[in-house]
Design a protein around this motif. Structure first.
Motif, PDB file in Angstrom:
ATOM      1  N   ILE A   1       0.851  -1.200   0.000  1.00  0.00           N
ATOM      2  CA  ILE A   1       0.000   0.000   0.000  1.00  0.00           C
ATOM      3  C   ILE A   1       0.886   1.249   0.000  1.00  0.00           C
ATOM      4  N   LYS A   2       1.928   1.221   0.808  1.00  0.00           N
ATOM      5  CA  LYS A   2       2.798   2.386   0.982  1.00  0.00           C
ATOM      6  C   LYS A   2       3.667   2.668  -0.243  1.00  0.00           C
ATOM      7  N   TYR A   3       4.163   1.610  -0.894  1.00  0.00           N
ATOM      8  CA  TYR A   3       5.163   1.797  -1.951  1.00  0.00           C
ATOM      9  C   TYR A   3       4.670   1.352  -3.332  1.00  0.00           C
TER      10      TYR A   3
ATOM     11  N   LYS B   1     -15.932  -6.859   1.047  1.00  0.00           N
ATOM     12  CA  LYS B   1     -16.579  -7.120   2.333  1.00  0.00           C
ATOM     13  C   LYS B   1     -16.149  -8.426   2.997  1.00  0.00           C
ATOM     14  N   MET B   2     -15.000  -8.974   2.613  1.00  0.00           N
ATOM     15  CA  MET B   2     -14.448 -10.172   3.251  1.00  0.00           C
ATOM     16  C   MET B   2     -12.940  -9.996   3.370  1.00  0.00           C
ATOM     17  N   SER B   3     -12.362 -10.729   4.277  1.00  0.00           N
ATOM     18  CA  SER B   3     -10.911 -10.731   4.392  1.00  0.00           C
ATOM     19  C   SER B   3     -10.331 -11.451   3.175  1.00  0.00           C
ATOM     20  N   SER B   4      -9.284 -10.895   2.602  1.00  0.00           N
ATOM     21  CA  SER B   4      -8.614 -11.561   1.480  1.00  0.00           C
ATOM     22  C   SER B   4      -7.233 -10.977   1.297  1.00  0.00           C
ATOM     23  N   ALA B   5      -6.472 -11.631   0.459  1.00  0.00           N
ATOM     24  CA  ALA B   5      -5.174 -11.097   0.077  1.00  0.00           C
ATOM     25  C   ALA B   5      -5.388  -9.790  -0.684  1.00  0.00           C
ATOM     26  N   HIS B   6      -4.355  -8.960  -0.683  1.00  0.00           N
ATOM     27  CA  HIS B   6      -4.337  -7.789  -1.549  1.00  0.00           C
ATOM     28  C   HIS B   6      -3.563  -8.227  -2.783  1.00  0.00           C
ATOM     29  N   VAL B   7      -4.214  -8.208  -3.924  1.00  0.00           N
ATOM     30  CA  VAL B   7      -3.586  -8.624  -5.178  1.00  0.00           C
ATOM     31  C   VAL B   7      -3.425  -7.391  -6.055  1.00  0.00           C
ATOM     32  N   TYR B   8      -2.284  -7.301  -6.717  1.00  0.00           N
ATOM     33  CA  TYR B   8      -1.990  -6.173  -7.597  1.00  0.00           C
ATOM     34  C   TYR B   8      -1.555  -6.678  -8.961  1.00  0.00           C
ATOM     35  N   VAL B   9      -1.821  -5.867  -9.968  1.00  0.00           N
ATOM     36  CA  VAL B   9      -1.212  -6.083 -11.281  1.00  0.00           C
ATOM     37  C   VAL B   9      -0.611  -4.741 -11.683  1.00  0.00           C
ATOM     38  N   ARG B  10       0.566  -4.808 -12.256  1.00  0.00           N
ATOM     39  CA  ARG B  10       1.230  -3.586 -12.724  1.00  0.00           C
ATOM     40  C   ARG B  10       0.939  -3.435 -14.209  1.00  0.00           C
ATOM     41  N   LEU B  11       0.167  -2.404 -14.552  1.00  0.00           N
ATOM     42  CA  LEU B  11      -0.199  -2.171 -15.949  1.00  0.00           C
ATOM     43  C   LEU B  11       0.969  -1.576 -16.719  1.00  0.00           C
ATOM     44  N   HIS B  12       0.858  -1.622 -18.023  1.00  0.00           N
ATOM     45  CA  HIS B  12       1.878  -1.026 -18.889  1.00  0.00           C
ATOM     46  C   HIS B  12       1.653   0.478 -18.953  1.00  0.00           C
ATOM     47  N   LYS B  13       2.694   1.223 -19.243  1.00  0.00           N
ATOM     48  CA  LYS B  13       2.606   2.683 -19.355  1.00  0.00           C
ATOM     49  C   LYS B  13       1.480   3.066 -20.320  1.00  0.00           C
TER      50      LYS B  13
ATOM     51  N   THR C   1      -5.376   5.723   6.581  1.00  0.00           N
ATOM     52  CA  THR C   1      -5.335   6.693   7.678  1.00  0.00           C
ATOM     53  C   THR C   1      -4.712   6.036   8.901  1.00  0.00           C
ATOM     54  N   ALA C   2      -4.279   6.850   9.827  1.00  0.00           N
ATOM     55  CA  ALA C   2      -3.605   6.374  11.029  1.00  0.00           C
ATOM     56  C   ALA C   2      -4.504   5.511  11.908  1.00  0.00           C
ATOM     57  N   THR C   3      -5.816   5.683  11.795  1.00  0.00           N
ATOM     58  CA  THR C   3      -6.740   4.925  12.653  1.00  0.00           C
ATOM     59  C   THR C   3      -7.081   3.546  12.091  1.00  0.00           C
ATOM     60  N   MET C   4      -6.648   3.245  10.874  1.00  0.00           N
ATOM     61  CA  MET C   4      -6.967   1.957  10.249  1.00  0.00           C
ATOM     62  C   MET C   4      -6.028   0.863  10.740  1.00  0.00           C
ATOM     63  N   ASP C   5      -6.555  -0.352  10.809  1.00  0.00           N
ATOM     64  CA  ASP C   5      -5.750  -1.510  11.182  1.00  0.00           C
ATOM     65  C   ASP C   5      -4.707  -1.798  10.113  1.00  0.00           C
ATOM     66  N   VAL C   6      -3.704  -2.586  10.478  1.00  0.00           N
ATOM     67  CA  VAL C   6      -2.675  -3.018   9.527  1.00  0.00           C
ATOM     68  C   VAL C   6      -3.354  -3.753   8.372  1.00  0.00           C
ATOM     69  N   GLY C   7      -3.031  -3.347   7.143  1.00  0.00           N
ATOM     70  CA  GLY C   7      -3.590  -3.996   5.961  1.00  0.00           C
ATOM     71  C   GLY C   7      -4.950  -3.465   5.530  1.00  0.00           C
ATOM     72  N   GLN C   8      -5.550  -2.603   6.332  1.00  0.00           N
ATOM     73  CA  GLN C   8      -6.878  -2.056   6.010  1.00  0.00           C
ATOM     74  C   GLN C   8      -6.722  -0.793   5.175  1.00  0.00           C
ATOM     75  N   VAL C   9      -7.607  -0.630   4.183  1.00  0.00           N
ATOM     76  CA  VAL C   9      -7.586   0.563   3.341  1.00  0.00           C
ATOM     77  C   VAL C   9      -9.000   1.049   3.073  1.00  0.00           C
ATOM     78  N   GLY C  10      -9.069   2.290   2.633  1.00  0.00           N
ATOM     79  CA  GLY C  10     -10.297   2.883   2.124  1.00  0.00           C
ATOM     80  C   GLY C  10      -9.991   3.449   0.755  1.00  0.00           C
ATOM     81  N   PHE C  11     -10.890   4.272   0.247  1.00  0.00           N
ATOM     82  CA  PHE C  11     -10.716   4.852  -1.088  1.00  0.00           C
ATOM     83  C   PHE C  11     -10.873   6.363  -1.022  1.00  0.00           C
ATOM     84  N   HIS C  12     -10.084   7.065  -1.834  1.00  0.00           N
ATOM     85  CA  HIS C  12     -10.253   8.503  -1.961  1.00  0.00           C
ATOM     86  C   HIS C  12     -11.538   8.817  -2.717  1.00  0.00           C
TER      87      HIS C  12
END
Length: 156
Positions: free
Chosen positions: A29-31, A43-55, A100-111
């Motif tokens: 999340i940070k980097y 709405k369930m616990s799961s891995a965070h999966v990412y894909v890096r798109l092409h430019k 945000t600082a109040t979120m648990d480790v691994g937890q995120v929201g959206f802008h």
């Protein structure tokens, strides 16, 4: 540790990756890179999966095959989501993740919730998971260093 997978060859050269646990998720999340798209079972616990798109590629034009690979991987790596059919997977650009600082480790929201897409995943497709698992590589990357190097390369 971060787990890396190769998407199906016919969609192009894409690397799909996920954190081994919530602490690696926090680092991802940070980097993250501007080209990264984040996937999670809704709405369930799961891995965070990412894909890096092409430019130049946007998360609105991810091919169906690449989308399926990412969604299947996130479903298979959700204790709850892997057991049930007809789950929703949400995805959004990494830049839309809000921590945000109040979120648990691994937890995120959206802008911006308008930048979050939802895909219905009917069931686990073992052929997809087995194919992805054959490409799995475990690494302990320097995520901060990779981001700095990438930033420097893009400045020139």
């Amino acid at each position: 540790m971060v787990l890396y997978f190769k998407a199906r060859p016919e969609v192009g050269d894409y690397t799909i990756f996920m954190g081994f646990d919530k602490f690696e998720n926090e680092e991802l999340i940070k980097y993250g890179f501007p080209e990264d798209v984040w996937f999670h079972v809704d709405k369930m616990s799961s891995a965070h999966v990412y894909v890096r798109l092409h430019k130049g590629q946007t998360f609105d034009n991810i091919s169906e095959g690449l989308l399926e690979d990412c969604c299947q991987l996130v479903k298979a790596n959700s204790i709850q989501g892997n057991k049930v059919n007809n789950i929703d997977v949400v995805y959004t650009p990494w830049s839309n993740l809000k921590k945000t600082a109040t979120m648990d480790v691994g937890q995120v929201g959206f802008h911006n919730s308008k930048m979050v897409r939802t895909v219905k995943v009917e069931k686990r497709i073992n052929e997809v998971i087995n194919r992805l698992n054959k490409t799995k590589v475990e690494r302990t990357p320097d995520l901060r260093g990779e981001l700095i190097i990438s930033s420097l390369v893009h400045l020139h």
